[in-house]
Write a protein that holds these residues in place. Structure first.
Motif, PDB file in Angstrom:
ATOM      1  N   ASP A 374     -64.991   1.089   7.429  1.00 21.72           N
ATOM      2  CA  ASP A 374     -64.690   1.476   8.803  1.00 21.72           C
ATOM      3  C   ASP A 374     -63.365   2.224   8.873  1.00 21.72           C
ATOM      4  OD1 ASP A 374     -62.485  -0.746   9.840  1.00 21.72           O
ATOM      5  OD2 ASP A 374     -63.860  -1.501   8.307  1.00 21.72           O
ATOM      6  N   GLU A 375     -63.212   3.064   9.878  1.00 18.91           N
ATOM      7  CA  GLU A 375     -62.046   3.920  10.005  1.00 18.91           C
ATOM      8  C   GLU A 375     -60.776   3.161  10.360  1.00 18.91           C
ATOM      9  OE1 GLU A 375     -62.795   7.104  12.680  1.00 18.91           O
ATOM     10  OE2 GLU A 375     -64.656   7.724  11.688  1.00 18.91           O
ATOM     11  N   ASP A 376     -60.902   1.927  10.809  1.00 20.27           N
ATOM     12  CA  ASP A 376     -59.739   1.178  11.259  1.00 20.27           C
ATOM     13  C   ASP A 376     -58.923   0.617  10.104  1.00 20.27           C
ATOM     14  OD1 ASP A 376     -60.431   1.483  14.035  1.00 20.27           O
ATOM     15  OD2 ASP A 376     -62.061   0.094  13.623  1.00 20.27           O
ATOM     16  N   ALA A 377     -59.375   0.801   8.867  1.00 20.78           N
ATOM     17  CA  ALA A 377     -58.678   0.261   7.706  1.00 20.78           C
ATOM     18  C   ALA A 377     -57.852   1.326   6.993  1.00 20.78           C
ATOM     19  CB  ALA A 377     -59.670  -0.369   6.740  1.00 20.78           C
ATOM     20  N   VAL A 378     -57.512   2.395   7.651  1.00 22.95           N
ATOM     21  CA  VAL A 378     -56.770   3.490   7.040  1.00 22.95           C
ATOM     22  C   VAL A 378     -55.298   3.120   6.883  1.00 22.95           C
ATOM     23  CG1 VAL A 378     -56.203   4.584   9.246  1.00 22.95           C
ATOM     24  CG2 VAL A 378     -56.403   5.988   7.186  1.00 22.95           C
ATOM     25  N   PHE A 379     -54.617   3.747   5.898  1.00 21.09           N
ATOM     26  CA  PHE A 379     -53.184   3.521   5.717  1.00 21.09           C
ATOM     27  C   PHE A 379     -52.410   4.193   6.847  1.00 21.09           C
ATOM     28  CE2 PHE A 379     -54.314   3.173   1.044  1.00 21.09           C
ATOM     29  CZ  PHE A 379     -54.186   1.795   1.036  1.00 21.09           C
ATOM     30  N   PHE A 380     -51.610   3.387   7.558  1.00 20.82           N
ATOM     31  CA  PHE A 380     -50.817   3.889   8.671  1.00 20.82           C
ATOM     32  C   PHE A 380     -49.330   3.968   8.344  1.00 20.82           C
ATOM     33  CE2 PHE A 380     -54.503   2.985  11.328  1.00 20.82           C
ATOM     34  CZ  PHE A 380     -54.420   3.975  12.298  1.00 20.82           C
ATOM     35  N   THR A 381     -48.880   3.287   7.304  1.00 20.67           N
ATOM     36  CA  THR A 381     -47.453   3.250   6.994  1.00 20.67           C
ATOM     37  C   THR A 381     -47.248   3.411   5.496  1.00 20.67           C
ATOM     38  OG1 THR A 381     -47.533   0.821   6.864  1.00 20.67           O
ATOM     39  CG2 THR A 381     -46.856   1.799   8.959  1.00 20.67           C
ATOM     40  N   LEU A 382     -46.159   4.084   5.121  1.00 24.87           N
ATOM     41  CA  LEU A 382     -45.844   4.359   3.723  1.00 24.87           C
ATOM     42  C   LEU A 382     -44.351   4.226   3.495  1.00 24.87           C
ATOM     43  CD1 LEU A 382     -47.897   7.670   3.314  1.00 24.87           C
ATOM     44  CD2 LEU A 382     -48.476   5.538   2.165  1.00 24.87           C
ATOM     45  N   ASP A 383     -43.973   3.865   2.273  1.00 21.92           N
ATOM     46  CA  ASP A 383     -42.576   3.956   1.865  1.00 21.92           C
ATOM     47  C   ASP A 383     -42.524   4.064   0.352  1.00 21.92           C
ATOM     48  OD1 ASP A 383     -39.882   4.266   2.368  1.00 21.92           O
ATOM     49  OD2 ASP A 383     -39.438   2.143   2.365  1.00 21.92           O
ATOM     50  N   THR A 384     -41.355   4.498  -0.157  1.00 22.36           N
ATOM     51  CA  THR A 384     -41.160   4.650  -1.589  1.00 22.36           C
ATOM     52  C   THR A 384     -39.886   3.945  -2.021  1.00 22.36           C
ATOM     53  OG1 THR A 384     -39.881   6.706  -1.391  1.00 22.36           O
ATOM     54  CG2 THR A 384     -42.272   6.924  -1.542  1.00 22.36           C
ATOM     55  N   GLY A 385     -39.843   3.510  -3.268  1.00 17.20           N
ATOM     56  CA  GLY A 385     -38.681   2.859  -3.844  1.00 17.20           C
ATOM     57  C   GLY A 385     -39.037   2.347  -5.228  1.00 17.20           C
ATOM     58  N   ASP A 386     -38.037   2.072  -6.043  1.00 18.80           N
ATOM     59  CA  ASP A 386     -38.277   1.637  -7.415  1.00 18.80           C
ATOM     60  C   ASP A 386     -38.393   0.113  -7.456  1.00 18.80           C
ATOM     61  OD1 ASP A 386     -38.461   1.293 -10.109  1.00 18.80           O
ATOM     62  OD2 ASP A 386     -36.470   2.057 -10.591  1.00 18.80           O
ATOM     63  N   VAL A 387     -39.614  -0.391  -7.376  1.00 19.53           N
ATOM     64  CA  VAL A 387     -39.847  -1.835  -7.311  1.00 19.53           C
ATOM     65  C   VAL A 387     -39.708  -2.488  -8.686  1.00 19.53           C
ATOM     66  CG1 VAL A 387     -41.536  -3.629  -6.729  1.00 19.53           C
ATOM     67  CG2 VAL A 387     -41.353  -1.591  -5.304  1.00 19.53           C
ATOM     68  N   ASN A 388     -40.191  -1.829  -9.732  1.00 20.24           N
ATOM     69  CA  ASN A 388     -40.211  -2.447 -11.052  1.00 20.24           C
ATOM     70  C   ASN A 388     -39.010  -2.074 -11.920  1.00 20.24           C
ATOM     71  OD1 ASN A 388     -40.904   0.192 -11.703  1.00 20.24           O
ATOM     72  ND2 ASN A 388     -43.072  -0.284 -11.973  1.00 20.24           N
ATOM     73  N   GLY A 389     -38.087  -1.285 -11.396  1.00 22.44           N
ATOM     74  CA  GLY A 389     -36.849  -0.999 -12.096  1.00 22.44           C
ATOM     75  C   GLY A 389     -36.972  -0.053 -13.274  1.00 22.44           C
ATOM     76  N   ASP A 390     -38.011   0.785 -13.313  1.00 20.47           N
ATOM     77  CA  ASP A 390     -38.198   1.683 -14.444  1.00 20.47           C
ATOM     78  C   ASP A 390     -37.640   3.080 -14.205  1.00 20.47           C
ATOM     79  OD1 ASP A 390     -40.011   2.676 -12.627  1.00 20.47           O
ATOM     80  OD2 ASP A 390     -41.759   2.538 -13.945  1.00 20.47           O
ATOM     81  N   GLY A 391     -37.010   3.300 -13.030  1.00 24.08           N
ATOM     82  CA  GLY A 391     -36.416   4.595 -12.741  1.00 24.08           C
ATOM     83  C   GLY A 391     -37.304   5.555 -11.995  1.00 24.08           C
ATOM     84  N   TYR A 392     -38.555   5.174 -11.733  1.00 28.41           N
ATOM     85  CA  TYR A 392     -39.481   6.019 -10.988  1.00 28.41           C
ATOM     86  C   TYR A 392     -39.762   5.381  -9.625  1.00 28.41           C
ATOM     87  CZ  TYR A 392     -40.338   7.919 -15.642  1.00 28.41           C
ATOM     88  OH  TYR A 392     -40.179   8.476 -16.893  1.00 28.41           O
ATOM     89  N   ALA A 393     -39.850   6.217  -8.598  1.00 27.17           N
ATOM     90  CA  ALA A 393     -40.180   5.691  -7.268  1.00 27.17           C
ATOM     91  C   ALA A 393     -41.629   5.225  -7.233  1.00 27.17           C
ATOM     92  CB  ALA A 393     -39.948   6.757  -6.202  1.00 27.17           C
ATOM     93  N   ASP A 394     -41.836   4.047  -6.703  1.00 32.32           N
ATOM     94  CA  ASP A 394     -43.168   3.505  -6.479  1.00 32.32           C
ATOM     95  C   ASP A 394     -43.534   3.682  -5.005  1.00 32.32           C
ATOM     96  OD1 ASP A 394     -43.114   2.506  -9.191  1.00 32.32           O
ATOM     97  OD2 ASP A 394     -41.816   0.900  -8.450  1.00 32.32           O
ATOM     98  N   VAL A 395     -44.771   3.383  -4.660  1.00 32.90           N
ATOM     99  CA  VAL A 395     -45.280   3.610  -3.304  1.00 32.90           C
ATOM    100  C   VAL A 395     -45.906   2.331  -2.773  1.00 32.90           C
ATOM    101  CG1 VAL A 395     -46.980   4.891  -1.927  1.00 32.90           C
ATOM    102  CG2 VAL A 395     -45.683   6.068  -3.719  1.00 32.90           C
ATOM    103  N   VAL A 396     -45.640   2.017  -1.517  1.00 30.35           N
ATOM    104  CA  VAL A 396     -46.373   0.968  -0.809  1.00 30.35           C
ATOM    105  C   VAL A 396     -47.011   1.596   0.428  1.00 30.35           C
ATOM    106  CG1 VAL A 396     -45.098  -1.033  -1.622  1.00 30.35           C
ATOM    107  CG2 VAL A 396     -44.237   0.238   0.339  1.00 30.35           C
ATOM    108  N   ALA A 397     -48.239   1.166   0.721  1.00 25.23           N
ATOM    109  CA  ALA A 397     -48.999   1.707   1.846  1.00 25.23           C
ATOM    110  C   ALA A 397     -49.612   0.559   2.625  1.00 25.23           C
ATOM    111  CB  ALA A 397     -50.095   2.644   1.341  1.00 25.23           C
ATOM    112  N   GLY A 398     -49.396   0.545   3.947  1.00 27.17           N
ATOM    113  CA  GLY A 398     -49.886  -0.529   4.797  1.00 27.17           C
ATOM    114  C   GLY A 398     -51.082  -0.101   5.627  1.00 27.17           C
ATOM    115  N   ALA A 399     -52.077  -0.983   5.691  1.00 26.90           N
ATOM    116  CA  ALA A 399     -53.288  -0.721   6.479  1.00 26.90           C
ATOM    117  C   ALA A 399     -53.480  -1.832   7.502  1.00 26.90           C
ATOM    118  CB  ALA A 399     -54.505  -0.611   5.565  1.00 26.90           C
TER     119      ALA A 399
END
Length: 517
Positions: A374-399
Motif C-alpha cells: 500500500d502507498e501509505d508505507a512510503v519513506f517520509f523522513t531521511l537522515d545521514t550520519g556515520d553510525v558504524n564509525g567506518d568513515g562513510y555516511a549511512d542512511v536511515v529512512a522512516g516510514a
C-alpha cells in the motif's frame, strides 16, 4: 493557512522585552499592581531554564568533560555533550496546533539525557504568545548563528505571518530569544500557496565561514546571512532564486521541504527544494509528480546550473555515503517505476549532483523485509550520519503512517550502510515500531522524524526516532546507540511527552516537526 483569516496583524508585546512604565509615585505603582503589570528594566527576559527531566529514568548530567562536541553536533550549553531539539506541532495552553520545542541536553553517558527544556511562545523570553495553528517550532535548525561558540536554535513560526525566532545558546543552555526582523516569504510564480509550507534551512551558502538561513524561496531577501546580531538582525540578505518550472505544462506545485549540503565539493553549501505538483490526491503512484530543484551556493549568490536533472522525490537528506569528499543527495523516490520503499542516492561531484545514481530497495541483496503493497508505507523522513564509525555516511529512512486516513500496518525505520562503492544493502537493518513498544497498527506514526548524531562522542552516530502519536496516543522519542553493526536496541533511551511537560489534556506530538541535532 497562516492563521490570519484576513485580519489585521494583531498587536503583540515587544520582542523579548517587558513593558516599561514611565512616571513616579505611589499612583504609578498602584496602577501597575491593579492591571497586573510587572515593573522591570528594559533587559530581555530569560527563557525558562533547563530542569531535571520530569521522568527519572534518564539519569543525571555527567560532569563537563572539557572536550568539544563532535563537529557539527548541536551543543546549546557548550559542555561538550551533544544536545537535541524536537519541533512538535501539537497543542499548547491557549493554542490548538500552537507548537512547542522540547530540548534534551546530553549527559555524555550513552544515549542518556541529563536535563530537559520545554519551550512555547507563552515563555516570557520567547517572542509572541501561544495561539491556534502558530506551529511554533515546526521547523528547527541548530547552528552557532552569532559566532560565540554556543549552538543556537532557529525555529519557524506562523503567528499571523511566517517568521523566524532564534534562541541563543549559553553556558546555561538556550537562554534568550529574539525574532529575526524583516523575514520574507516565498515568491514562486508557479507555486499556488507557498505560505502553507514555508521551510527553514541552514548552511554556509556564501562561503564566508558563517552559518546562514534560507527562509523564502524566490524572495530577494530569502537568504539571511550570518553572523547574526543578538537582536536577530542578519549581517545581510540575499536573493534565493525561484526554481525553474519543472515542466511547461505544470500549472502549480507547492514546495514542501529544503535540504542543504555541499554537493559540488567547493566548500559552500547548496540548496535542494522538493515540490508537490499533483492536483489529484487520488493519483496513481506511477503518476505522482514530485519535482526536485537544485540551487548552487556561491560567493556571488545562488545560481541554477543548466542541465542538472534530479529524480522525482518526496524527501531528501545530504551526506557523503561513498567517502569521496563530495556530499551526496539521498532521496525517497516518488512515481514512475520507483519502489515505495526505495532509497536513491544521487552522488555529488565537482559539477554537482546528477551523473551517477544508486537505488536500494527491498529486492536489493541484504535488505530485510518485503515490499509493502500500500502507498501509505512510503519513506517520509531521511537522515545521514556515520553510525558504524567506518568513515562513510549511512542512511536511515522512516516510514510512518502519517495520513489519518491511511491503511493500518507496520511502521518502520530502515538502516542502510554507506561504503567505498556507495549505498548498498549489506548489513542493512529494519526497525519496526512494535520492536520498541510503539502503539501498533500505525497509530503512533513511528518514524515520523529520524535523525543521526553522536550523543556520547564515541565516533558513532546514534539514531533518534520519533513517534508523535495523536490526541489519544502519547508521543515518544527513542535514542538508539550507534555500534559497529548499526543502531542497537540495547541501551535505548525513551523520552515521552511527560518527560518535558506533564500538562493534562494536551497532545504534544513530540517530534512531529523536525529534529535539530
Amino acid at each position: 493557512m497562516d492563521g490570519s483569516d484576513g485580519q489585521a496583524e494583531a498587536p503583540r508585546r515587544r520582542v523579548g522585552k517587558r513593558p516599561r512604565v514611565i512616571g513616579g509615585g505611589a499612583a504609578v505603582v498602584a496602577l501597575a499592581v491593579a492591571v497586573g503589570v510587572v515593573i522591570a528594566n528594559d533587559e530581555p527576559a530569560d527563557i525558562a531554564a533547563p530542569y531535571a527531566c520530569r521522568t527519572p529514568a534518564h539519569g543525571t548530567a555527567a560532569p563537563a568533560s572539557g572536550r568539544s562536541a563532535p563537529e557539527g553536533a548541536a551543543d546549546f550549553d557548550g559542555d561538550g555533550h551533544p544536545d537535541l531539539a524536537f519541533g512538535s506541532m501539537g497543542s499548547v495552553k491557549g493554542g490548538s496546533g500552537g507548537g512547542s520545542i522540547e530540548v534534551a541536553y546530553g549527559a555524555g553517558d550513552g544515549t542518556e539525557i541529563g536535563r530537559c527544556q520545554y519551550l512555547t511562545q507563552d515563555d516570557a523570553g520567547i517572542p509572541g504568545d501561544n495561539r491556534d495553528e502558530a506551529f511554533f517550532g515546526s521547523d528547527v535548525v541548530a547552528r552557532d548563528f552569532d559566532g560565540d561558540g554556543y549552538t543556537d536554535l532557529a525555529a519557524s513560526v506562523f503567528d499571523w505571518k511566517p517568521s523566524v525566532i532564534v534562541m541563543w545558546g549559553s553556558e546555561d543552555g538556550l537562554s534568550r530569544a529574539t525574532r529575526v526582523p524583516g523575514t520574507d516569504v516565498s515568491r514562486v510564480a508557479w507555486d499556488n500557496n507557498p505560505i502553507l509550507a514555508e521551510q527553514l534551512a541552514a548552511g554556509d551558502f556564501d562561503g564566508d565561514g558563517h552559518p546562514d538561513l534560507v527562509f523564502g524561496l524566490g524572495s530577494d531577501k530569502g537568504l539571511l546571512k550570518g553572523p547574526f546580531g543578538r537582536d536577530g538582525t542578519p549581517a545581510g540578505t540575499g536573493r534565493v532564486p525561484a526554481p525553474r518550472r519543472p515542466a511547461p505544462d505544470m500549472a502549480t506545485a507547492n514546495y514542501g521541504d529544503l535540504v542543504a549540503g555541499d554537493l559540488d565539493g567547493d566548500g559552500i553549501d547548496d540548496l535542494v527544494s522538493f515540490h508537490d505538483a499533483d492536483p489529484d490526491p487520488e493519483a496513481l503512484w506511477s503518476e505522482l509528480d514530485r519535482p526536485v530543484s537544485y540551487l548552487r551556493g556561491g560567493r556571488a549568490g545562488f545560481t541554477q546550473p543548466e542541465g542538472t536533472r534530479l529524480p522525482d522525490a518526496g524527501e531528501g537528506a545530504i551526506g557523503d555515503v561513498d567517502g569521496d569528499g563530495y556530499d551526496d543527495l539521498v532521496l525517497s523516490p516518488r512515481g514512475g517505476d520507483a519502489s515505495r520503499s526505495s532509497v536513491t542516492v544521487v552522488y555529488g561531484s565537482e559539477s554537482g549532483p546528477g551523473k551517477r545514481t544508486t537505488t536500494v530497495d527491498r529486492d536489493t541483496p541484504g535488505v530485510p523485509g518485503e515490499e509493502p503493497l500500500d502507498e501509505d508505507a512510503v519513506f517520509f523522513t531521511l537522515d545521514t550520519g556515520d553510525v558504524n564509525g567506518d568513515g562513510y555516511a549511512d542512511v536511515v529512512a522512516g516510514a510512518p503512517r502519517w495520513d489519518v486516513y491511511g491503511e493500518p500496518g507496520p511502521e518502520q525505520v530502515l538502516f542502510l550502510a554507506g561504503g567505498p562503492d556507495g549505498l548498498s544493502g549489506e548489513v542493512a537493518r529494519l526497525f519496526d515500531g512494535d520492536d520498541l513498544g510503539a502503539a501498533p497498527g500505525g497509530d503512533a506514526d513511528f518514524g515520523a522524524a529520524v535523525g543521526l548524531t553522536d550523543l556520547d562522542g564515541d565516533g558513532r552516530a546514534d539514531l533518534v526516532v520519533t513517534a508523535p502519536g495523536s490526541d489519544t496516543v502519547g508521543g515518544v522519542a527513542w535514542l538508539l546507540p550507534g555500534t559497529a553493526k548499526g543502531p542497537a536496541t540495547e541501551g535505548v533511551t525513551r523520552l515521552s511527552g511527560d518527560t518535558f511537560d506533564d500538562t493534562e489534556g494536551l497532545g504534544l506530538l513530540i517530534g512531529g516537526g523536525e529534529i535539530a541535532l
